[in-house]
Design a protein around this motif. Structure first.
Motif, PDB file in Angstrom:
ATOM      1  N   TYR A 203       0.782  -1.236   0.000  1.00 27.83           N
ATOM      2  CA  TYR A 203       0.000   0.000   0.000  1.00 27.83           C
ATOM      3  C   TYR A 203       0.816   1.289   0.000  1.00 27.83           C
ATOM      4  CZ  TYR A 203       0.540  -0.653   5.088  1.00 27.83           C
ATOM      5  OH  TYR A 203       1.038  -0.864   6.348  1.00 27.83           O
ATOM      6  N   LEU A 206       0.695   3.844  -2.935  1.00 23.66           N
ATOM      7  CA  LEU A 206      -0.260   4.938  -3.082  1.00 23.66           C
ATOM      8  C   LEU A 206       0.401   6.305  -2.930  1.00 23.66           C
ATOM      9  CD1 LEU A 206      -3.346   3.587  -1.115  1.00 23.66           C
ATOM     10  CD2 LEU A 206      -3.276   4.175  -3.535  1.00 23.66           C
ATOM     11  N   GLY A 289     -11.420   4.609  -2.207  1.00 23.54           N
ATOM     12  CA  GLY A 289     -10.491   5.142  -3.197  1.00 23.54           C
ATOM     13  C   GLY A 289     -11.095   6.267  -4.016  1.00 23.54           C
ATOM     14  N   TRP A 318      -5.523   7.011   4.736  1.00 21.53           N
ATOM     15  CA  TRP A 318      -6.248   6.037   3.905  1.00 21.53           C
ATOM     16  C   TRP A 318      -5.534   4.687   3.886  1.00 21.53           C
ATOM     17  CZ3 TRP A 318      -6.068   2.625  -0.029  1.00 21.53           C
ATOM     18  CH2 TRP A 318      -7.247   2.310  -0.700  1.00 21.53           C
TER      19      TRP A 318
END
Length: 418
Positions: A203, A206, A289, A318
């Motif tokens: 992740y 991102l 998202g 997030w």
């Protein structure tokens, strides 16, 4: 005797108060100096490593393992890679749980795996802390005082992460470092930072979204592709192409199998604990998202450094609240985002109250009485709740943020290198 006479008649209480006041001022001055906070974090990482080493064995999963079990998983992964073993099966004679990181991560653990555990843990924690401290020092927008205060409020989550010898401090540092490098027009090195983060955990990739705010986008994307390829094939120094292909297949299979059974301290955990809902994780993540990307329509605000920093903060939060595998130590990353939100903007009582709630429930809840943790904090995913609230506020503020005048934006873009 008058009050003034009483005070003048015995100066000792006044002297004690003055000494205490001076001591408080010196202590406050010490902890608003970024360099002192940096050394404090580095020292805490070493203390935590030594503590975990000295604590001895710990009962887990019906067996006895070290308190630094996570580090044990990391360093043994290189040994398994060296011996052409499957990285993604259990090795109960060595450690509890399964290695869940990339084959590249296993290869990069080579230097530490050659050291005795005592030295390896210290260096591992120091690496995590050093990357984060460097990233914080290079972070734009925030004042030096704000950087120091951010480092201080992160101490509880920092300790939770390094006491578990996990990689969350490193991941947060790599994402922050990439942002700072992009702000300084260093897209190639920013891409390396993102690539390293991705091969630790997926992740952090991102964090690459912030490249949209900067010129030389093709340079960044080309560099990112090159670094991903170079790091991705690094294990070929130890295994055959066929074996490496099999390892990547096993890694993705493990990640998807975890995804089916875990909800973590996340939005999914809150939906289940508070409302008894169990929606598709894919749907929840996709909706999250979409909401995360909505602020990008506010193109006029892209030129504002604070807007870019707050979008980075939203990304950091997030990464955790929509991660099905989020656990207590992961929230160092989310609290980095919460801290950036709090210190990068004007603060009113409402924001202070929300930040205080995040510090109480997210940072300090692991230290609540065990009965409260077991019956309330974990079942209701309370660590995630303040971070979710901050994230929603962040998205709203980014959408509502006013951009700079069009002429000023055009002038800044014209002044940037192609």
């Amino acid at each position: 005797m008058t009050l003034s006479g009483a005070v003048h008649g015995d100066s000792r209480p006044v002297s004690v108060l003055r000494v205490a006041e001076r001591a408080r001022e010196r202590l406050a001055a010490f902890f608003v100096e970024p360099r002192n906070v940096a050394w404090t974090l580095l020292a805490l990482s070493v203390v935590a490593a030594v503590q975990e080493y000295l604590l001895g064995p710990k009962a887990m999963g019906g067996g006895l393992y070290t308190h630094y079990n996570n580090y044990r998983i990391y360093e043994r992964s290189f040994v398994h890679l060296l011996h052409r073993q499957d990285l993604y099966v259990r090795y109960p004679a060595e450690h509890f749980d399964i290695f869940k990181y990339s084959p590249t991560f296993a290869a990069l653990m080579a230097p530490l795996s050659l050291l005795p555990d005592a030295a390896g843990i210290v260096l591992w924690n120091l690496l995590n802390a050093a990357v984060f401290v460097l990233a914080l020092a290079k972070l734009p927008v925030l004042s030096e005082r704000s950087k120091a205060l951010l480092g201080l409020v992160l101490v509880p989550d920092f300790l939770t992460a390094v006491q578990n010898t996990q990689a969350n401090v490193l991941v947060a540092g790599l994402v922050l470092l990439a942002f700072g490098l992009l702000e300084r027009d260093r897209p190639g090195w920013a891409a390396l930072s993102i690539a390293c983060g991705l091969y630790v955990k997926l992740y952090p990739a991102l964090g690459a979204l912030v490249f949209l705010f900067y010129p030389r986008k093709l340079r960044f994307l080309a560099s990112l592709a090159g670094w991903l390829l170079m790091l991705g094939v690094l294990p070929l120094l130890l295994v055959s192409p066929e074996a490496l292909r099999g390892l990547y297949t096993s890694w993705f299979r493990l990640l998807f199998s975890d995804r089916e059974v875990l909800t973590g301290l996340s939005v999914m955990g809150v939906l289940r604990g508070w409302f008894g809902l169990d929606p598709s994780k894919t749907v929840v993540v996709l909706l999250g998202g979409v909401v995360l990307l909505v602020p990008l329509v506010n193109v006029g605000a892209w030129a504002r450094p604070t807007f870019r920093l707050l979008f980075l903060a939203a990304l950091l939060v997030w990464m955790v609240i929509f991660n099905h595998a989020s656990e207590s130590a992961t929230f160092f990353i989310a609290m980095c985002g919460v801290g950036l939100w709090y210190f990068a903007r004007p603060r009113r009582p409402v924001e202070a109250a929300l930040f205080g709630l995040a510090f109480l429930l997210t940072s300090m809840s692991p230290h609540f009485p065990d009965v409260l943790v077991q019956r309330v904090v974990r079942p209701y995913a309370l660590k995630a709740v303040p971070c979710i609230l901050v994230w929603l506020v962040l998205v709203y503020e980014l959408v509502a943020s006013r951009g700079e005048p069009a002429a000023l934006v055009a002038a800044k873009r014209a002044a940037r290198p192609a």
